[in-house]
Write a protein that holds these residues in place. Structure first.
Motif, PDB file in Angstrom:
ATOM      1  N   LEU A 260      -2.089  15.241  -0.403  1.00  0.00           N
ATOM      2  CA  LEU A 260      -2.643  15.194   0.951  1.00  0.00           C
ATOM      3  C   LEU A 260      -1.529  15.132   1.989  1.00  0.00           C
ATOM      4  O   LEU A 260      -0.430  14.646   1.717  1.00  0.00           O
ATOM      5  CB  LEU A 260      -3.537  13.966   1.117  1.00  0.00           C
ATOM      6  CG  LEU A 260      -4.828  13.941   0.320  1.00  0.00           C
ATOM      7  CD1 LEU A 260      -5.550  12.627   0.568  1.00  0.00           C
ATOM      8  CD2 LEU A 260      -5.716  15.107   0.662  1.00  0.00           C
ATOM      9  N   SER A 261      -1.832  15.602   3.173  1.00  0.00           N
ATOM     10  CA  SER A 261      -0.866  15.470   4.264  1.00  0.00           C
ATOM     11  C   SER A 261      -0.764  13.997   4.657  1.00  0.00           C
ATOM     12  O   SER A 261      -1.637  13.186   4.340  1.00  0.00           O
ATOM     13  CB  SER A 261      -1.310  16.305   5.468  1.00  0.00           C
ATOM     14  OG  SER A 261      -2.468  15.735   6.048  1.00  0.00           O
ATOM     15  N   PHE A 262       0.306  13.667   5.367  1.00  0.00           N
ATOM     16  CA  PHE A 262       0.500  12.265   5.730  1.00  0.00           C
ATOM     17  C   PHE A 262      -0.597  11.772   6.665  1.00  0.00           C
ATOM     18  O   PHE A 262      -1.021  10.619   6.580  1.00  0.00           O
ATOM     19  CB  PHE A 262       1.874  12.039   6.363  1.00  0.00           C
ATOM     20  CG  PHE A 262       2.090  10.597   6.710  1.00  0.00           C
ATOM     21  CD1 PHE A 262       2.331   9.670   5.718  1.00  0.00           C
ATOM     22  CD2 PHE A 262       1.993  10.159   8.011  1.00  0.00           C
ATOM     23  CE1 PHE A 262       2.498   8.331   6.018  1.00  0.00           C
ATOM     24  CE2 PHE A 262       2.160   8.824   8.324  1.00  0.00           C
ATOM     25  CZ  PHE A 262       2.418   7.909   7.322  1.00  0.00           C
ATOM     26  N   LEU A 263      -1.088  12.629   7.551  1.00  0.00           N
ATOM     27  CA  LEU A 263      -2.141  12.215   8.484  1.00  0.00           C
ATOM     28  C   LEU A 263      -3.405  11.810   7.734  1.00  0.00           C
ATOM     29  O   LEU A 263      -4.011  10.770   8.037  1.00  0.00           O
ATOM     30  CB  LEU A 263      -2.436  13.340   9.482  1.00  0.00           C
ATOM     31  CG  LEU A 263      -3.480  13.020  10.541  1.00  0.00           C
ATOM     32  CD1 LEU A 263      -3.028  11.842  11.399  1.00  0.00           C
ATOM     33  CD2 LEU A 263      -3.761  14.228  11.402  1.00  0.00           C
ATOM     34  N   VAL A 264      -3.793  12.584   6.738  1.00  0.00           N
ATOM     35  CA  VAL A 264      -4.984  12.250   5.952  1.00  0.00           C
ATOM     36  C   VAL A 264      -4.739  10.978   5.143  1.00  0.00           C
ATOM     37  O   VAL A 264      -5.622  10.119   5.028  1.00  0.00           O
ATOM     38  CB  VAL A 264      -5.379  13.433   5.044  1.00  0.00           C
ATOM     39  CG1 VAL A 264      -6.553  13.074   4.155  1.00  0.00           C
ATOM     40  CG2 VAL A 264      -5.697  14.663   5.878  1.00  0.00           C
ATOM     41  N   GLU A 265      -3.534  10.856   4.600  1.00  0.00           N
ATOM     42  CA  GLU A 265      -3.185   9.629   3.872  1.00  0.00           C
ATOM     43  C   GLU A 265      -3.265   8.411   4.793  1.00  0.00           C
ATOM     44  O   GLU A 265      -3.804   7.369   4.422  1.00  0.00           O
ATOM     45  CB  GLU A 265      -1.769   9.746   3.311  1.00  0.00           C
ATOM     46  CG  GLU A 265      -1.258   8.466   2.704  1.00  0.00           C
ATOM     47  CD  GLU A 265       0.224   8.486   2.422  1.00  0.00           C
ATOM     48  OE1 GLU A 265       0.815   7.390   2.363  1.00  0.00           O
ATOM     49  OE2 GLU A 265       0.805   9.574   2.271  1.00  0.00           O
ATOM     50  N   TRP A 266      -2.754   8.555   6.004  1.00  0.00           N
ATOM     51  CA  TRP A 266      -2.776   7.461   6.970  1.00  0.00           C
ATOM     52  C   TRP A 266      -4.213   7.076   7.318  1.00  0.00           C
ATOM     53  O   TRP A 266      -4.540   5.887   7.416  1.00  0.00           O
ATOM     54  CB  TRP A 266      -1.993   7.891   8.201  1.00  0.00           C
ATOM     55  CG  TRP A 266      -1.669   6.816   9.192  1.00  0.00           C
ATOM     56  CD1 TRP A 266      -1.721   5.472   9.009  1.00  0.00           C
ATOM     57  CD2 TRP A 266      -1.216   7.014  10.528  1.00  0.00           C
ATOM     58  NE1 TRP A 266      -1.326   4.824  10.151  1.00  0.00           N
ATOM     59  CE2 TRP A 266      -1.014   5.752  11.099  1.00  0.00           C
ATOM     60  CE3 TRP A 266      -0.967   8.132  11.295  1.00  0.00           C
ATOM     61  CZ2 TRP A 266      -0.580   5.579  12.395  1.00  0.00           C
ATOM     62  CZ3 TRP A 266      -0.516   7.947  12.591  1.00  0.00           C
ATOM     63  CH2 TRP A 266      -0.332   6.695  13.126  1.00  0.00           C
ATOM     64  N   LEU A 267      -5.075   8.048   7.488  1.00  0.00           N
ATOM     65  CA  LEU A 267      -6.487   7.752   7.752  1.00  0.00           C
ATOM     66  C   LEU A 267      -7.138   7.043   6.561  1.00  0.00           C
ATOM     67  O   LEU A 267      -7.921   6.109   6.733  1.00  0.00           O
ATOM     68  CB  LEU A 267      -7.244   9.036   8.089  1.00  0.00           C
ATOM     69  CG  LEU A 267      -6.901   9.674   9.434  1.00  0.00           C
ATOM     70  CD1 LEU A 267      -7.577  11.037   9.562  1.00  0.00           C
ATOM     71  CD2 LEU A 267      -7.312   8.760  10.572  1.00  0.00           C
ATOM     72  N   PHE A 268      -6.819   7.495   5.348  1.00  0.00           N
ATOM     73  CA  PHE A 268      -7.363   6.856   4.147  1.00  0.00           C
ATOM     74  C   PHE A 268      -6.876   5.414   4.029  1.00  0.00           C
ATOM     75  O   PHE A 268      -7.667   4.498   3.757  1.00  0.00           O
ATOM     76  CB  PHE A 268      -6.976   7.675   2.908  1.00  0.00           C
ATOM     77  CG  PHE A 268      -7.478   7.096   1.629  1.00  0.00           C
ATOM     78  CD1 PHE A 268      -8.829   7.079   1.334  1.00  0.00           C
ATOM     79  CD2 PHE A 268      -6.595   6.562   0.696  1.00  0.00           C
ATOM     80  CE1 PHE A 268      -9.303   6.545   0.156  1.00  0.00           C
ATOM     81  CE2 PHE A 268      -7.053   6.023  -0.486  1.00  0.00           C
ATOM     82  CZ  PHE A 268      -8.413   6.016  -0.762  1.00  0.00           C
ATOM     83  N   ILE A 269      -5.590   5.191   4.249  1.00  0.00           N
ATOM     84  CA  ILE A 269      -5.029   3.836   4.188  1.00  0.00           C
ATOM     85  C   ILE A 269      -5.628   2.967   5.300  1.00  0.00           C
ATOM     86  O   ILE A 269      -5.912   1.786   5.086  1.00  0.00           O
ATOM     87  CB  ILE A 269      -3.489   3.880   4.282  1.00  0.00           C
ATOM     88  CG1 ILE A 269      -2.895   4.586   3.080  1.00  0.00           C
ATOM     89  CG2 ILE A 269      -2.895   2.493   4.454  1.00  0.00           C
ATOM     90  CD1 ILE A 269      -3.021   3.854   1.769  1.00  0.00           C
TER      91      ILE A 269
ATOM     92  N   LEU B  39       0.821  -1.212   0.000  1.00  0.00           N
ATOM     93  CA  LEU B  39       0.000   0.000   0.000  1.00  0.00           C
ATOM     94  C   LEU B  39       0.855   1.262   0.000  1.00  0.00           C
ATOM     95  O   LEU B  39       0.525   2.247  -0.667  1.00  0.00           O
ATOM     96  CB  LEU B  39      -0.959  -0.010   1.188  1.00  0.00           C
ATOM     97  CG  LEU B  39      -2.037  -1.098   1.159  1.00  0.00           C
ATOM     98  CD1 LEU B  39      -2.877  -1.043   2.429  1.00  0.00           C
ATOM     99  CD2 LEU B  39      -2.906  -1.001  -0.070  1.00  0.00           C
ATOM    100  N   ALA B  40       1.969   1.243   0.732  1.00  0.00           N
ATOM    101  CA  ALA B  40       2.846   2.414   0.767  1.00  0.00           C
ATOM    102  C   ALA B  40       3.473   2.667  -0.601  1.00  0.00           C
ATOM    103  O   ALA B  40       3.534   3.811  -1.060  1.00  0.00           O
ATOM    104  CB  ALA B  40       3.933   2.228   1.821  1.00  0.00           C
TER     105      ALA B  40
END
Length: 179
Positions: free
Chosen positions: A103-112, A49-50
């Motif tokens: 997107l910021s990493f936090l939003v990306e992390w939430l999406f993932i 995923l990353a």
């Protein structure tokens, strides 16, 4: 002579296969199999995923299918079910790449995280529809939570050690081609 961009893509695909084989080998080792222990994260899922989120050209769908199907066969899971979930998840990421690039990493992390939970639930539903015996829900959910927590570490290690980063808008390679 091989094009430098093509060489970089092929090199990263080879690195991915090597890292995936090491991760699968480590999962096969009989370490930490005492009853009552929490499961570890699915590092291969985090890695896939990353990398798809950052550089989808490094991981074509057929390579993902081949690696995850190989993992299914070695771990004696129903062949193709987790492979289908991973393929669906990565294709959702690819289809949203233009939206998630900045997107910021936090939003990306939430999406993932939401994507990992959706894949987990789809996998469980596949087991339930075929009446296959399943691991307890809480135990399996603990593995998904561990994977969500380890995702930032996998992203950081991929960036620092292998140079897998998310290209910015308008970023070009050494030859002047858009990434």
């Amino acid at each position: 002579m091989v094009d430098p961009l093509r060489r970089d893509v092929l090199l990263h695909r080879g690195i991915f296969v090597a890292v995936a084989l090491v991760l699968i080998f480590l999962r096969l080792l009989p370490m930490g199999s005492e009853a009552g222990r929490l499961p570890g994260p699915d590092l291969l899922m985090c890695l896939i995923l990353a990398w798809v989120q950052r550089r989808p050209d490094y991981l074509p769908a057929l390579l993902i299918v081949a690696v995850v199907l190989f993992e299914d066969l070695l771990l004696m899971r129903p062949p193709g079910l987790w492979t289908a979930m991973m393929l669906l998840g990565t294709e959702v990421l690819r289809s949203r790449l233009a939206l998630t690039r900045e997107l910021s990493f936090l939003v990306e992390w939430l999406f993932i995280s939401a994507l990992m939970l959706a894949m987990f639930l789809g996998y469980r539903m596949g087991f339930a529809m075929t009446f296959l015996p399943q691991v307890g829900f809480g135990y399996a959910l603990a593995q998904v939570v561990a994977s969500i927590l380890f995702y930032p570490l996998v992203v950081w290690l991929s960036h620092v050690t292998l140079g897998v980063h998310k290209p910015g808008m308008g970023e070009v390679d050494e030859m002047g081609r858009r990434l």
